[in-house]
Design a protein around this motif. Structure first.
Motif, short mmCIF file in Angstrom:
data_model
loop_
_atom_site.label_atom_id
_atom_site.label_comp_id
_atom_site.label_asym_id
_atom_site.label_seq_id
_atom_site.Cartn_x
_atom_site.Cartn_y
_atom_site.Cartn_z
N ALA A 12 0.82 -1.18 -0.06
CA ALA A 12 -0.25 0.19 0.01
C ALA A 12 0.81 1.26 0.06
N GLY A 13 1.86 1.21 0.99
CA GLY A 13 2.73 2.42 0.91
C GLY A 13 3.83 2.50 -0.18
N GLY A 14 4.43 1.50 -0.42
CA GLY A 14 5.57 1.43 -1.52
C GLY A 14 5.02 1.67 -2.87
N LEU A 31 12.58 -2.38 -4.39
CA LEU A 31 13.04 -3.84 -3.99
C LEU A 31 11.58 -4.62 -3.37
N GLU A 32 11.51 -5.73 -3.77
CA GLU A 32 10.37 -6.35 -3.28
C GLU A 32 10.99 -8.17 -2.89
N ARG A 33 10.40 -8.23 -1.55
CA ARG A 33 11.15 -9.78 -1.22
C ARG A 33 10.17 -10.75 -1.86
N TYR A 75 4.04 -12.15 1.40
CA TYR A 75 5.17 -11.39 0.67
C TYR A 75 4.72 -11.43 -0.74
N GLN A 76 4.45 -10.43 -1.48
CA GLN A 76 4.14 -10.31 -3.00
C GLN A 76 4.10 -9.02 -3.47
N VAL A 77 4.11 -8.78 -4.57
CA VAL A 77 4.15 -7.56 -5.36
C VAL A 77 2.70 -7.06 -5.03
N GLY A 79 2.01 -6.15 -1.89
CA GLY A 79 1.78 -6.32 -0.47
C GLY A 79 0.46 -7.05 0.05
N ASN A 80 0.17 -6.73 1.23
CA ASN A 80 -1.03 -7.35 1.89
C ASN A 80 -2.37 -6.74 1.21
N THR A 81 -2.25 -5.54 0.58
CA THR A 81 -3.61 -5.42 -0.29
C THR A 81 -3.93 -6.40 -1.32
N TYR A 84 -6.42 -7.80 1.04
CA TYR A 84 -7.34 -7.00 1.57
C TYR A 84 -8.64 -7.21 1.31
N GLY A 85 -9.42 -6.67 2.21
CA GLY A 85 -11.01 -6.34 1.84
C GLY A 85 -11.56 -5.39 1.27
N ALA A 86 -10.37 -4.56 0.89
CA ALA A 86 -10.86 -3.32 -0.05
C ALA A 86 -11.51 -2.27 0.56
N ALA A 87 -11.89 -2.46 1.97
CA ALA A 87 -12.71 -1.32 2.51
C ALA A 87 -11.65 -0.13 2.79
N ILE A 88 -12.02 0.95 2.10
CA ILE A 88 -10.90 2.18 2.33
C ILE A 88 -11.68 3.29 2.85
N ARG A 229 15.11 -9.60 -1.11
CA ARG A 229 14.66 -9.24 0.45
C ARG A 229 16.05 -8.05 1.08
N ALA A 230 15.45 -6.92 1.36
CA ALA A 230 16.29 -5.98 1.91
C ALA A 230 16.76 -6.67 3.38
N ILE A 231 18.04 -6.95 3.60
CA ILE A 231 18.55 -7.47 4.99
C ILE A 231 19.01 -6.42 6.08
N ASP A 472 5.21 3.18 4.97
CA ASP A 472 4.11 2.24 5.12
C ASP A 472 3.57 2.75 6.48
N ALA A 473 2.83 1.70 6.83
CA ALA A 473 1.85 1.58 8.14
C ALA A 473 2.75 1.90 9.45
N SER A 474 3.84 1.90 9.49
CA SER A 474 4.57 2.19 10.86
C SER A 474 4.78 3.58 11.21
N VAL A 482 -10.74 2.63 12.06
CA VAL A 482 -11.40 2.44 10.83
C VAL A 482 -9.89 1.80 9.95
N ASN A 483 -9.93 1.08 8.90
CA ASN A 483 -9.13 0.27 8.31
C ASN A 483 -7.80 1.26 8.01
N PRO A 484 -6.87 0.52 7.82
CA PRO A 484 -5.67 1.40 7.91
C PRO A 484 -5.01 1.90 6.30
N SER A 485 -5.72 1.09 5.27
CA SER A 485 -4.93 1.24 4.15
C SER A 485 -5.03 2.69 3.27
N LEU A 486 -6.17 3.36 3.23
CA LEU A 486 -6.28 4.42 2.76
C LEU A 486 -5.40 5.66 3.34
C1 LIG Z 1 -6.79 -10.50 4.80
C2 LIG Z 1 -6.49 -8.80 5.00
C3 LIG Z 1 -7.83 -8.02 4.72
C4 LIG Z 1 -7.31 -6.67 5.01
N1 LIG Z 1 -8.57 -5.90 4.68
C5 LIG Z 1 -8.35 -4.58 4.96
C6 LIG Z 1 -9.29 -3.62 4.26
O1 LIG Z 1 -10.25 -4.21 3.91
N2 LIG Z 1 -8.95 -2.42 4.29
C7 LIG Z 1 -7.60 -1.82 4.91
O2 LIG Z 1 -7.66 -0.67 4.74
N3 LIG Z 1 -6.90 -2.71 5.00
C8 LIG Z 1 -6.99 -4.11 5.08
N4 LIG Z 1 -5.95 -4.98 5.23
C9 LIG Z 1 -4.72 -4.29 5.77
C10 LIG Z 1 -3.95 -3.70 4.64
O3 LIG Z 1 -3.49 -4.76 3.76
C11 LIG Z 1 -2.64 -3.04 5.26
O4 LIG Z 1 -2.85 -2.23 6.21
C12 LIG Z 1 -1.67 -2.67 4.19
O5 LIG Z 1 -1.38 -3.61 2.94
C13 LIG Z 1 -0.38 -2.04 4.57
O6 LIG Z 1 0.55 -1.65 3.87
P1 LIG Z 1 1.93 -1.30 4.02
O7 LIG Z 1 2.66 -0.77 2.79
O8 LIG Z 1 2.22 -0.80 5.32
O9 LIG Z 1 2.48 -2.94 3.99
P2 LIG Z 1 2.42 -4.05 2.85
O10 LIG Z 1 1.20 -3.82 1.98
O11 LIG Z 1 2.24 -5.25 3.66
O12 LIG Z 1 3.60 -4.05 1.90
C14 LIG Z 1 4.91 -4.50 2.61
C15 LIG Z 1 5.51 -4.93 1.38
O13 LIG Z 1 7.19 -5.07 1.78
C16 LIG Z 1 7.41 -6.27 1.31
N5 LIG Z 1 8.69 -6.74 2.03
C17 LIG Z 1 8.58 -6.89 3.55
N6 LIG Z 1 9.78 -6.98 3.97
C18 LIG Z 1 10.80 -6.77 3.04
C19 LIG Z 1 12.05 -6.69 3.05
N7 LIG Z 1 12.91 -6.90 3.89
N8 LIG Z 1 12.82 -6.56 1.60
C20 LIG Z 1 11.70 -6.18 0.42
N9 LIG Z 1 10.47 -6.01 0.61
C21 LIG Z 1 10.07 -6.53 2.06
C22 LIG Z 1 6.32 -7.38 1.50
O14 LIG Z 1 6.41 -8.53 0.71
C23 LIG Z 1 5.13 -6.44 0.86
O15 LIG Z 1 5.00 -6.45 -0.33
C24 LIG Z 1 -6.02 -6.36 5.30
C25 LIG Z 1 -4.97 -7.07 5.23
C26 LIG Z 1 -5.32 -8.45 5.17
C27 LIG Z 1 -4.04 -9.59 5.39
#
Ligand SMILES: Cc1cc2nc3c(=O)[nH]c(=O)nc-3n(C[C@H](O)[C@H](O)[C@H](O)COP(=O)(O)OP(=O)(O)OC[C@H]3O[C@@H](n4cnc5c(N)ncnc54)[C@H](O)[C@@H]3O)c2cc1C
Length: 507
Positions: A12-14, A31-33, A75-77, A79-81, A84-88, A229-231, A472-474, A482-486
């Motif tokens: 979501a962030g990257g 870089l994507e692990r 861990y995929q291109v 990320g967790n989106t 995700y449930g796509a509620a934004i 993967r960034a180490i 990112d979310a950190s 509410v859900n964090p992604s948006l």
């Molecule tokens: C089942 C499920 C349902 C969800 N439903 C919702 C929803 O409805 N609405 C909502 O707002 N949020 C939802 N979320 C949460 C949402 O997916 C996350 O808040 C959001 O994806 C976080 O964004 P991010 O950029 O912080 O991390 P991520 O999206 O997780 O992206 C991090 C990326 O970094 C990569 N990475 C990790 N470590 C390394 C490394 N060392 N080197 C290189 N790459 C690395 C990962 O592979 C990943 O691609 C849901 C999550 C899940 C799992």
């Protein structure tokens, strides 16, 4: 130099950041692990999803008592989106300042809702937000949604009407779904029942692959290196990141850029900084304050299955309704505090029930699914310094977390149950999520104006290292309910603008 800007993680962030930076001509390396998630029939198979590690990681983390667990994360291109449930939803205006809860207060943000509003608008456009303004009683000031709300199927419309008759204000849940908008590389959503928690085989979900990385990669100045993967981040004594050490399919690699952005997710970004300790930074990078990894939050979450044996629920695409009537305050005379947010789950199918409860007879799963309406309840958990990411001696992740604000969540469940009883659901069941439910992970590297209490400044730039940012979310000092992604996407857009300014000033 491999790039002007190196982004670690494509979620979501990257992914959003890469798309936002792409048109400006700076060279971007992501870089994507993980790899691209394969498009295959198993994308929509509940057994594969819930009972195998085909898509989720099998790595082990450890809780505060050293017990191993497998986090529900992938861990995929994108990320967790991808799952995700796509509620934004936007955070409420009051979520940016101090909110008083039963168990304490939240931490104010250095910026307010108005600072985020234009970025929310942009993110909603990019991610196909379908919604309707003006109904949610806690909604912050906003323009119309870029896309109309998803329609309610008949059973959900009847529930919405019943809730309204109880004096509540149910509203269409804002959803990041590409319905019929001609987005390149995807086909419109068919409103199936494998959306919430499943990857979209049609690429019709507004996720960070389809709406972030794919449009970003249309620009020749953007490069994505997968399975890498960034180490460790390498730093100089002058407060500069000089390289990223990474591990790819061909072994160790090293990448250099002018500027580095953490976007690996709240747990992994904190772990990366801790793993990057050096003689000069023995506590980990950017960690003179000792704040790296602290204040992890993830919501108090419960799934809820409400059964009305007298009525079938033939709804296919159920995730369409939300209720915020207890968000700012409960409305209960003996509990003058917020309770949280309620939204639909994707329709719980017999396959999903069987995958999660294999000991249930199939006929029972079918009956429950036919009569249930399914919900997701979230209550805000409060930042606590001892809820934190640390590393074990072998560098594996330890996540110590003791939930707080439990009474508020309990009251939310009880109150919701009594409302469901009143609208015809005699049987209501809840399931609380455990420590492995890291879906809504935030905190760990919060932004703020005080270097003693935060890791990044209000620009999301490290207080200590002049070319290190977070997207990112950190970065979040509080989670809201509410859900964090948006908010992550909107903040990434904000960080993109800051980076453009910062790098333009330097050239
Ligand atoms: C089942 C499920 C349902 C969800 N439903 C919702 C929803 O409805 N609405 C909502 O707002 N949020 C939802 N979320 C949460 C949402 O997916 C996350 O808040 C959001 O994806 C976080 O964004 P991010 O950029 O912080 O991390 P991520 O999206 O997780 O992206 C991090 C990326 O970094 C990569 N990475 C990790 N470590 C390394 C490394 N060392 N080197 C290189 N790459 C690395 C990962 O592979 C990943 O691609 C849901 C999550 C899940 C799992």
């Amino acid at each position: 130099m491999d790039a002007d800007i190196l982004i670690i993680g494509s979620g979501a962030g990257g992914g959003t950041l890469a798309r936002a930076l792409a048109p400006w001509g700076l060279s971007i390396l992501v870089l994507e692990r993980g790899d691209y998630l394969p498009r295959e029939k198993e994308n929509w198979d509940a057994q594969t999803l819930f009972n195998t590690d085909r898509y989720h990681t099998s790595e082990q983390w450890f809780d505060g008592q050293d017990r191993p667990f497998t986090p529900v994360t992938g861990y995929q291109v994108g990320g967790n989106t991808k799952f995700y449930g796509a509620a934004i939803l936007r955070r409420r205006t009051g979520d940016f300042s101090v909110r008083r809860h039963k168990d304490g207060e939240t931490v104010p943000w250095p910026l307010g809702y108005d600072d985020f509003a234009p970025y929310y608008q942009q993110a909603e456009t990019w991610y196909f937000a379908h919604g309707e303004a003006g109904i949610d009683p806690t909604e912050p000031p906003r323009d119309a949604y870029p896309y109309p709300p998803l329609f309610q199927e008949a059973r959900m419309q009847s529930i919405r009407d019943a809730l309204s008759r109880q004096g509540l204000h149910p509203f269409p849940l804002p959803m990041a779904i590409h319905r019929d908008d001609g987005h390149p590389g995807s086909s419109p959503c068919i409103r199936c029942n494998t959306c919430d928690g499943f990857p979209c085989l049609l690429h019709a979900k507004g996720d960070a692959e389809t709406c972030g990385m794919t449009p970003a990669l249309a620009y020749p100045n953007v490069r994505l290196v997968t399975r890498t993967r960034a180490i460790r981040l390498v730093s100089s004594e002058e407060g500069h990141i000089t390289a990223v050490e990474a591990e790819g399919p061909d072994g160790a690699r090293r990448f250099q850029a002018r500027t580095y952005v953490l976007a690996a997710g709240a747990v992994n970004s904190a772990a990366l900084l801790l793993r990057s300790a050096s003689d000069h930074y023995p506590r980990g990078l950017a960690n003179s304050s000792g704040q790296v990894g602290r204040n992890y939050m993830c919501h108090l979450n419960s799934a809820c299955i409400a059964i009305d044996p007298a009525h079938d629920n033939p709804t296919v695409f159920q995730k369409t309704l939300a209720i915020n009537d207890f968000y700012e305050h409960s409305g209960l005379p003996d509990f003058p505090f917020p309770l949280g947010h309620i939204q639909n789950l994707g329709k719980v199918t017999p396959d999903i029930l069987l995958a999660q409860r294999p000991y249930f007879p199939k006929a029972l799963c079918t009956w429950v699914s036919r009569h249930s309406v399914d919900w997701w309840l979230t209550t805000e958990d409060l930042p606590h310094p001892d809820n934190r990411v640390t590393l074990k001696a072998d560098q594996s992740i330890q996540l110590s977390y003791r939930s707080n604000n439990e009474t508020a969540h309990y009251r939310l469940r009880q109150h919701w149950k009594s409302i469901l009883h009143q609208i015809g659901f005699p049987w209501v069941f809840f399931q609380r999520m455990g420590i492995n439910a890291v879906a809504h992970q935030v905190g760990t590297l919060r932004f703020g104006d005080d270097p003693a209490q935060s890791v990044f400044n209000r620009d999301c730039r490290s207080h200590e290292l002049d070319n290190l940012y977070v997207a990112d979310a950190s970065f979040m000092p509080s989670i809201s309910a509410v859900n964090p992604s948006l908010t992550i996407m909107a903040n990434a857009l904000r960080v993109a603008e800051i980076l453009r300014h910062h790098l333009a000033v330097k050239t």
